[in-house]
Motif scaffolding. Structure first.
Motif, PDB file in Angstrom:
ATOM      1  N   TRP A  72      78.370  86.787  30.658  1.00 10.96           N
ATOM      2  CA  TRP A  72      78.951  85.776  29.782  1.00 10.96           C
ATOM      3  C   TRP A  72      79.070  84.442  30.505  1.00 10.96           C
ATOM      4  N   ASN A  73      78.746  83.381  29.807  1.00  7.05           N
ATOM      5  CA  ASN A  73      78.893  82.010  30.302  1.00  7.05           C
ATOM      6  C   ASN A  73      77.924  81.696  31.448  1.00  7.05           C
ATOM      7  N   VAL A  74      76.806  82.415  31.505  1.00 11.42           N
ATOM      8  CA  VAL A  74      75.783  82.143  32.510  1.00 11.42           C
ATOM      9  C   VAL A  74      74.523  81.689  31.797  1.00 11.42           C
ATOM     10  N   ASP A  75      73.896  80.665  32.305  1.00 13.06           N
ATOM     11  CA  ASP A  75      72.684  80.133  31.703  1.00 13.06           C
ATOM     12  C   ASP A  75      71.583  81.188  31.712  1.00 13.06           C
ATOM     13  N   HIS A  76      70.985  81.472  30.549  1.00 16.08           N
ATOM     14  CA  HIS A  76      69.993  82.545  30.426  1.00 16.08           C
ATOM     15  C   HIS A  76      68.733  82.248  31.243  1.00 16.08           C
ATOM     16  N   LYS A  77      68.335  80.976  31.289  1.00 16.28           N
ATOM     17  CA  LYS A  77      67.136  80.636  32.062  1.00 16.28           C
ATOM     18  C   LYS A  77      67.367  80.858  33.549  1.00 16.28           C
ATOM     19  N   GLU A  78      68.524  80.459  34.030  1.00 15.83           N
ATOM     20  CA  GLU A  78      68.826  80.686  35.443  1.00 15.83           C
ATOM     21  C   GLU A  78      68.905  82.181  35.739  1.00 15.83           C
ATOM     22  N   TRP A  79      69.447  82.936  34.781  1.00 18.36           N
ATOM     23  CA  TRP A  79      69.589  84.378  34.987  1.00 18.36           C
ATOM     24  C   TRP A  79      68.219  85.051  35.097  1.00 18.36           C
ATOM     25  N   LYS A  80      67.257  84.596  34.312  1.00 20.50           N
ATOM     26  CA  LYS A  80      65.911  85.172  34.400  1.00 20.50           C
ATOM     27  C   LYS A  80      65.284  84.906  35.758  1.00 20.50           C
ATOM     28  N   VAL A  81      65.571  83.753  36.329  1.00 27.03           N
ATOM     29  CA  VAL A  81      65.067  83.451  37.674  1.00 27.03           C
ATOM     30  C   VAL A  81      65.711  84.388  38.686  1.00 27.03           C
ATOM     31  N   VAL A  82      67.028  84.572  38.565  1.00 30.72           N
ATOM     32  CA  VAL A  82      67.747  85.467  39.481  1.00 30.72           C
ATOM     33  C   VAL A  82      67.226  86.888  39.347  1.00 30.72           C
ATOM     34  N   ALA A  83      66.939  87.319  38.114  1.00 29.15           N
ATOM     35  CA  ALA A  83      66.460  88.681  37.874  1.00 29.15           C
ATOM     36  C   ALA A  83      65.001  88.869  38.254  1.00 29.15           C
ATOM     37  N   GLY A  84      64.312  87.784  38.616  1.00 31.35           N
ATOM     38  CA  GLY A  84      62.932  87.886  39.044  1.00 31.35           C
ATOM     39  C   GLY A  84      61.921  87.931  37.928  1.00 31.35           C
ATOM     40  N   VAL A  85      62.355  87.647  36.695  1.00 26.24           N
ATOM     41  CA  VAL A  85      61.433  87.682  35.560  1.00 26.24           C
ATOM     42  C   VAL A  85      60.615  86.402  35.484  1.00 26.24           C
ATOM     43  N   GLU A  86      61.227  85.296  35.780  1.00 24.89           N
ATOM     44  CA  GLU A  86      60.536  84.011  35.764  1.00 24.89           C
ATOM     45  C   GLU A  86      60.701  83.327  37.116  1.00 24.89           C
ATOM     46  N   GLU A  87      59.704  82.538  37.464  1.00 26.63           N
ATOM     47  CA  GLU A  87      59.795  81.783  38.702  1.00 26.63           C
ATOM     48  C   GLU A  87      60.652  80.541  38.496  1.00 26.63           C
ATOM     49  N   GLY A  88      61.392  80.199  39.520  1.00 25.74           N
ATOM     50  CA  GLY A  88      62.186  78.982  39.461  1.00 25.74           C
ATOM     51  C   GLY A  88      61.310  77.766  39.672  1.00 25.74           C
ATOM     52  N   PRO A  89      61.868  76.602  39.625  1.00 25.62           N
ATOM     53  CA  PRO A  89      61.088  75.371  39.836  1.00 25.62           C
ATOM     54  C   PRO A  89      60.494  75.344  41.239  1.00 25.62           C
ATOM     55  N   LYS A  90      59.294  74.805  41.313  1.00 24.81           N
ATOM     56  CA  LYS A  90      58.614  74.701  42.604  1.00 24.81           C
ATOM     57  C   LYS A  90      59.366  73.700  43.493  1.00 24.81           C
ATOM     58  N   VAL A  91      59.846  74.178  44.621  1.00 25.99           N
ATOM     59  CA  VAL A  91      60.619  73.334  45.529  1.00 25.99           C
ATOM     60  C   VAL A  91      59.986  73.389  46.909  1.00 25.99           C
ATOM     61  N   SER A  92      59.719  72.234  47.468  1.00 23.79           N
ATOM     62  CA  SER A  92      59.182  72.183  48.823  1.00 23.79           C
ATOM     63  C   SER A  92      60.263  72.592  49.806  1.00 23.79           C
ATOM     64  N   PRO A  93      59.903  73.313  50.867  1.00 24.22           N
ATOM     65  CA  PRO A  93      60.914  73.675  51.871  1.00 24.22           C
ATOM     66  C   PRO A  93      61.521  72.446  52.552  1.00 24.22           C
ATOM     67  N   LEU A  94      60.861  71.272  52.413  1.00 21.20           N
ATOM     68  CA  LEU A  94      61.405  70.057  53.012  1.00 21.20           C
ATOM     69  C   LEU A  94      62.386  69.349  52.090  1.00 21.20           C
ATOM     70  N   ASP A  95      62.410  69.762  50.797  1.00 20.67           N
ATOM     71  CA  ASP A  95      63.327  69.120  49.863  1.00 20.67           C
ATOM     72  C   ASP A  95      64.758  69.549  50.149  1.00 20.67           C
ATOM     73  N   PRO A  96      65.716  68.669  49.863  1.00 20.90           N
ATOM     74  CA  PRO A  96      67.118  69.046  50.054  1.00 20.90           C
ATOM     75  C   PRO A  96      67.526  70.112  49.044  1.00 20.90           C
ATOM     76  N   PRO A  97      68.524  70.906  49.350  1.00 25.11           N
ATOM     77  CA  PRO A  97      69.010  71.919  48.397  1.00 25.11           C
ATOM     78  C   PRO A  97      69.460  71.268  47.104  1.00 25.11           C
TER      79      PRO A  97
END
Length: 270
Positions: free
Chosen positions: A225-250
């Motif tokens: 409850w109260n968790v963003d569904h898109k973020e949850w899919k990334v956490v669950a490994g169903v979808e890839e998160g945004p492409k982030v360079s290892p040099l980019d800040p968190p």
């Protein structure tokens, strides 16, 4: 000599001639019984005192052959038997399942609860049900009307040497199956393994040659409850998160001020 594992208790017997193989398609035929405790004298004499048993026959499927790899004869509640069907089917690469439909409602409930992929449940084609009664429904009934179709398919597979059967009990049942004057199956009481085999054979005879695909991934748990569904899919490994360079800040998404990640370090630090 193939390894044979026997698992037996008061409720039944499981036989495994070959464990699951990767990238291989399997067909599971099953016959659900009521496991009756009370029989009349004629039934007791013909079939013994244990009542009828629910059965499973698993066949390894290739383009030109069906090879028996597993068998079960169990005496249990029909719903519990559905759990066994779901577990065995999942073990054998989510086998295509066809349960003799006359008592299949509780087995279907168990398959539903187990989240068994419905595209791996057999649907009889319209050609096997001239009246249309079975068109578009799961599983195959054994009736007086289609008994000849089922038996002819089995005889065809045997005559063309398309079956490899390893069960002595199943072979004994097949030897006693006969047709009546109209070419239909005679009474099949006590032939529960043979019925399970018929269910497997008709799947192979009426569906496309095997083209194995990996079983689908397990269902994604619902987001809390109260968790963003898109973020949850990334956490669950169903979808890839945004492409982030290892040099980019968190990326900070918890609110509050974003720290200064310049080369000098966060402002105010030593």
């Amino acid at each position: 000599m193939r390894h044979i594992e026997l698992i037996e208790d008061a409720r039944g017997l499981l036989l495994e001639w070959e464990g699951v193989q990767p990238d291989t398609e399997y067909v599971l035929g099953a016959d659900v019984a009521l496991s009756r405790d009370t029989w009349n004298k004629q039934q007791l004499k013909a079939y013994g005192t244990q009542g009828d048993r629910s059965t499973i026959v698993v066949m390894k499927r290739s383009t030109f052959l069906l090879e028996q790899v597993f068998e079960a004869q169990v005496r249990m509640d029909a719903g519990e038997f559905g759990d066994v069907v779901a577990a065995v089917g999942a073990y054998y690469n989510h086998a295509i399942i066809n349960v003799e439909r006359n008592l299949a409602d509780t087995a279907m409930r168990a398959l539903r609860d187990a989240k068994y992929p419905f595209h791996r449940l057999y649907v009889a084609p319209a050609s096997l049900s001239p009246s249309g009664a079975s068109n578009g429904t799961y599983f195959m009934p054994k009736t007086a009307a289609n008994g000849k179709t089922l038996l002819d398919a089995l005889v065809d597979y045997i005559s063309q040497q398309k079956l490899v059967l390893r069960s002595n009990a199943l072979l004994a049942e097949l030897r006693t199956i006969q047709k009546d004057n109209n070419g239909k199956l005679e009474n099949t009481n006590g032939k529960d393994l043979a019925i399970a085999l018929l269910m497997a054979v008709i799947v192979d005879a009426t569906t496309d040659p095997p083209q194995f695909k990996e079983p689908p991934p397990p269902p994604v748990p619902k987001a809390p409850w109260n968790v963003d569904h898109k973020e949850w899919k990334v956490v669950a490994g169903v979808e890839e998160g945004p492409k982030v360079s290892p040099l980019d800040p968190p990326q900070w998404s918890a609110g509050g001020e974003v720290p200064d990640w310049s080369e000098e370090g966060p402002q105010g630090s030593d």
